[in-house]
Write an enzyme that holds these catalytic residues in place. Structure first.
Site, PDB file in Angstrom:
ATOM      1  N   HIS A 175       0.845  -1.199   0.000  1.00 39.16           N
ATOM      2  CA  HIS A 175       0.000   0.000   0.000  1.00 39.16           C
ATOM      3  C   HIS A 175       0.872   1.237   0.000  1.00 39.16           C
ATOM      4  CE1 HIS A 175       0.481   1.535   4.219  1.00 39.16           C
ATOM      5  NE2 HIS A 175       0.887   0.303   4.407  1.00 39.16           N
ATOM      6  N   CYS A 176       0.283   2.370  -0.415  1.00 39.16           N
ATOM      7  CA  CYS A 176       0.967   3.662  -0.342  1.00 39.16           C
ATOM      8  C   CYS A 176       0.134   4.560   0.568  1.00 39.16           C
ATOM      9  CB  CYS A 176       1.169   4.255  -1.721  1.00 39.16           C
ATOM     10  SG  CYS A 176      -0.355   4.551  -2.625  1.00 39.16           S
ATOM     11  N   ALA A 177       0.170   5.860   0.335  1.00 36.11           N
ATOM     12  CA  ALA A 177      -0.512   6.781   1.250  1.00 36.11           C
ATOM     13  C   ALA A 177      -2.019   6.747   1.112  1.00 36.11           C
ATOM     14  CB  ALA A 177      -0.013   8.211   1.010  1.00 36.11           C
TER      15      ALA A 177
ATOM     16  N   ARG B 250      -3.739   4.140  -1.275  1.00 32.72           N
ATOM     17  CA  ARG B 250      -4.267   3.026  -2.047  1.00 32.72           C
ATOM     18  C   ARG B 250      -3.694   1.686  -1.612  1.00 32.72           C
ATOM     19  NH1 ARG B 250      -2.105   6.146  -7.390  1.00 32.72           N
ATOM     20  NH2 ARG B 250      -2.528   8.177  -6.493  1.00 32.72           N
TER      21      ARG B 250
ATOM     22  N   PHE C  47       3.639   8.240   7.518  1.00 31.95           N
ATOM     23  CA  PHE C  47       4.102   6.987   6.932  1.00 31.95           C
ATOM     24  C   PHE C  47       5.545   6.715   7.310  1.00 31.95           C
ATOM     25  CE2 PHE C  47       0.316   6.727   4.664  1.00 31.95           C
ATOM     26  CZ  PHE C  47       0.260   5.478   4.051  1.00 31.95           C
TER      27      PHE C  47
END
Length: 667
Positions: A26-28, A30, A569
């Protein structure tokens, strides 16, 4: 039990179960899946999962947009699925299994040419300006060119050839550097290789056709006694440079694995570079030249043939869909080769007209939806952007959402492309799209030389076609309901996905009095842009919420208001904040910078910290981001936009950290 257990189970089932998941990360904003069989993903079911804000497939990854609560969702998904997450690089590598050979080639071309685009655009502007100075005979100057009557402009024209030549004639240097950079080889070796292809010691590629074989053998050859090698340059040649660049990379990889590290600094560059230079001038260069010339001959012949109107109409119509797939990157190489072989290209004028047509279709939507102030924050800047040559905001933000404007633009672009192909309009340079593209248009018509400004006049007529036809068709299709299922005249206009979003919020909004205003300050000093100009369509379409974009000129990110760090993150590329008045903001530094895994980012706060407006939160080494090939463009998004009236500053201008860029009012 996790917060999103139910939704995670629904998503796992909808993507085909755990056996269909090759990798997940995953990213920020999605979830990023690599699916063994992408066809098993039930997009209709996924779309109805409350937490999901959208989905799309890119570079072999099936991406499901969750929002800034994605870390919580990810953990719950891993728990219910029993899968193990992977690193971003592993997911990226695994995603290649979902790309066929053509897609991989296209992806590679895009990654090679994208870093070169700033130079190509600047070079196009320069050559376009020189085109006017030295190529147009003006009646008020006695049918002479500007350089013929003005010593000053003659000097300017001569001086501008310095950067123009550096960009286009020495393009092989940029290509070999970009290949080395993209594939992890030694970049300086790529640069040296490129220089050996365009060295002044070589016969310039533009002079080869005018030089006899006897003269080349006598004056332009290396004589090794029992054989000779022609000293031929490859100025502006694309395919020879690409072939040489790939050979250099593979030789360096080969020898790096086999030569002891103690002496690798000496022998790996030597055994990689020298054989590549020899191969480039004896085998790859001549073969690549023939291949490139063959491709450009086929394209040029088709567009100069009696059926040129058909070629022009088809290319003009399908160029916009090519942009969606990424195939449009292949046209850069073909355009460059056409200019190298024929001195001009007949593709670039059609690309400019496609840009104009997409912008015109959005303008028609602006007219049809007049009074819809919220949509105008996306649509109006999209028109400007498309007419300056960048169509992604127009296509992804408006035209593809409604479909019928996209089809209208394709038809208008096809008609305009057919017209200029019949009239043999060509461009002397590439890089300048949209309305400014007229600067690159060749003043005479066809491959041969001519006088006057016929090319400009014909192209102006084509530009009018590319504007009028899409506007008329867009308004007609909307009224008639053709290609149109979501924007009938009698229906309420859907402004964006955020207006119907029922996603549970990650943070309960604080109760504040209606009418309470919160000023969201610029977290960076840099260039302020409307959200529609975000290079990532997920942000540009407002899927994540309303806001602005800042392209920072300094690497210090400060708090936009008094509040709390709700999300930070591990890679430090994105930070979430909640103001004391309940406004949730996501600041995403750059695009796809999650791939840097924290390199170049330094955090000065941690999740849960209270912060004050102007307090330093992160420091970003912008050079590290740029050198890695990522944009520094930073979306600043109000992720709970539906709870407030959001009024961003819709302008393109310099901004200092601490200036108000969005005003949020409680409803």
């Amino acid at each position: 039990m996790g917060k999103y257990d139910k939704e995670a189970k629904e998503l796992l089932s909808a993507i085909g179960g755990r056996e269909n998941v090759s990798a997940v990360t995953h990213c920020a904003t999605r979830m990023r899946f690599v699916l063994n069989d992408p066809k098993k993903a039930d997009e209709a079911t996924i779309e109805n999962i409350p937490v999901v804000k959208g989905m799309f497939t890119n570079a072999g990854q099936f991406q499901v947009i969750i929002g800034n609560d994605v870390p919580v969702f990810y953990n719950d998904f891993i728990a219910v699925s029993g899968l193990s997450g992977v690193s971003k690089e592993d997911a990226k590598s695994a995603a290649k299994q979902n790309q066929n050979p053509v897609q991989r080639v296209i992806t590679m071309l895009a990654e090679i040419f994208t870093p070169l685009l700033p130079a190509i655009i600047v070079g196009g502007l320069i050559l376009g300006f020189r085109n006017i100075l030295e190529g147009v005979q003006f009646g008020f100057l006695g049918n002479q060119t500007i350089v013929a009557v003005s010593p000053f402009w003659n000097g300017v024209n001569s001086f501008l050839w310095l950067p123009g030549e550096a960009i286009f004639h020495f393009l092989p240097v940029g290509i070999t550097w970009s290949i080395a950079r993209r594939m992890g080889a030694t970049e300086i070796l790529g640069i040296v290789l490129g220089i050996t292809l365009v060295s002044p010691q070589l016969l310039n590629a533009y002079s080869v056709n005018g030089t006899s074989a006897a003269e080349i053998a006598k004056n332009w050859s290396w004589d090794f006694g029992f054989f000779q090698v022609a000293k031929i340059g490859y100025q502006a040649q694309v395919i020879p440079a690409m072939m040489a660049g790939f050979l250099l990379v593979y030789l360096e990889r080969f020898f790096r694995k086999r030569i002891p590290e103690s002496v690798s600094m000496i022998f790996v560059p030597f055994f990689s570079l020298l054989p590549t230079i020899i191969a480039a001038h004896t085998i790859l260069g001549p073969i690549g030249w023939k291949i490139g010339s063959g491709i450009s001959w086929i394209v040029n012949t088709g567009l100069e043939s009696p059926l040129n109107w058909l070629f022009g109409g088809i290319f003009g119509a399908v160029y916009a869909p090519l942009v969606i797939t990424g195939l449009h990157h292949t046209t850069l190489a073909i355009d460059s080769q056409l200019i190298a072989d024929f001195g001009s290209t007949n593709l670039w004028p059609m690309i400019c007209l496609s840009n104009i047509a997409q912008g015109a279709a959005v303008l028609a939507v602006v007219i049809a939806h007049r009074g819809n102030k919220k949509e105008e924050q996306i649509s109006v800047p999209s028109v400007i952007s498309a007419w300056l040559g960048v169509t992604e905001p127009a296509m992804f933000g408006i035209n593809l959402k409604y479909v019928y404007p996209f089809v209208a633009a394709m038809i208008g672009s096809g008609i305009a492309g057919m017209f200029i192909t019949i009239m043999k309009v060509r461009a002397n340079a590439i890089g300048v799209g949209g309305l400014p593209g007229i600067l690159a248009i060749k003043n005479s018509l066809g491959v041969g030389k001519g006088t006057g400004a016929q090319g400009y006049v014909i192209f102006l007529i084509a530009m009018a076609i590319a504007i009028v036809v899409p506007i008329v068709l867009t308004l007609f299709f909307r009224k008639a309901g053709i290609f149109n299922k979501i924007d009938r005249v009698e229906q309420t206009i859907p402004v964006g996905l955020d207006e119907v979003d029922e996603t549970p919020k990650a943070t309960e909004a604080k109760v504040v009095a209606a009418g309470t205003k919160t000023d969201v300050k610029a977290p960076f000093t840099g260039q302020l842009l409307p959200l529609a100009e975000a290079k990532d369509p997920v942000f540009a379409q407002g899927t994540m919420g309303q806001g602005v974009v800042i392209d920072p000129s300094e690497g210090k990110l400060v708090a936009p208001f008094d509040g709390t760090v709700s999300l930070l993150f591990p890679t430090k590329h994105a930070i979430g904040l909640v103001s004391d008045t309940g406004v949730e903001v996501l600041i995403h530094v750059g695009l796809d910078t999650v791939e840097l895994d924290g390199k170049g980012f330094t955090a000065h706060v941690k999740q849960g910290d209270a912060v004050k407006a102007g307090q330093l939160l992160l420091e970003v080494d912008l050079n590290v981001v740029k050198e890695a090939g990522y944009t520094t463009q930073t979306p600043v998004i109000i992720t709970n936009s539906t709870d407030f009236q959001v009024d961003p500053v819709v302008a393109t201008k310099p901004v200092n950290a601490g200036e108000t860029v969005v005003t949020v009012t409680s409803l």
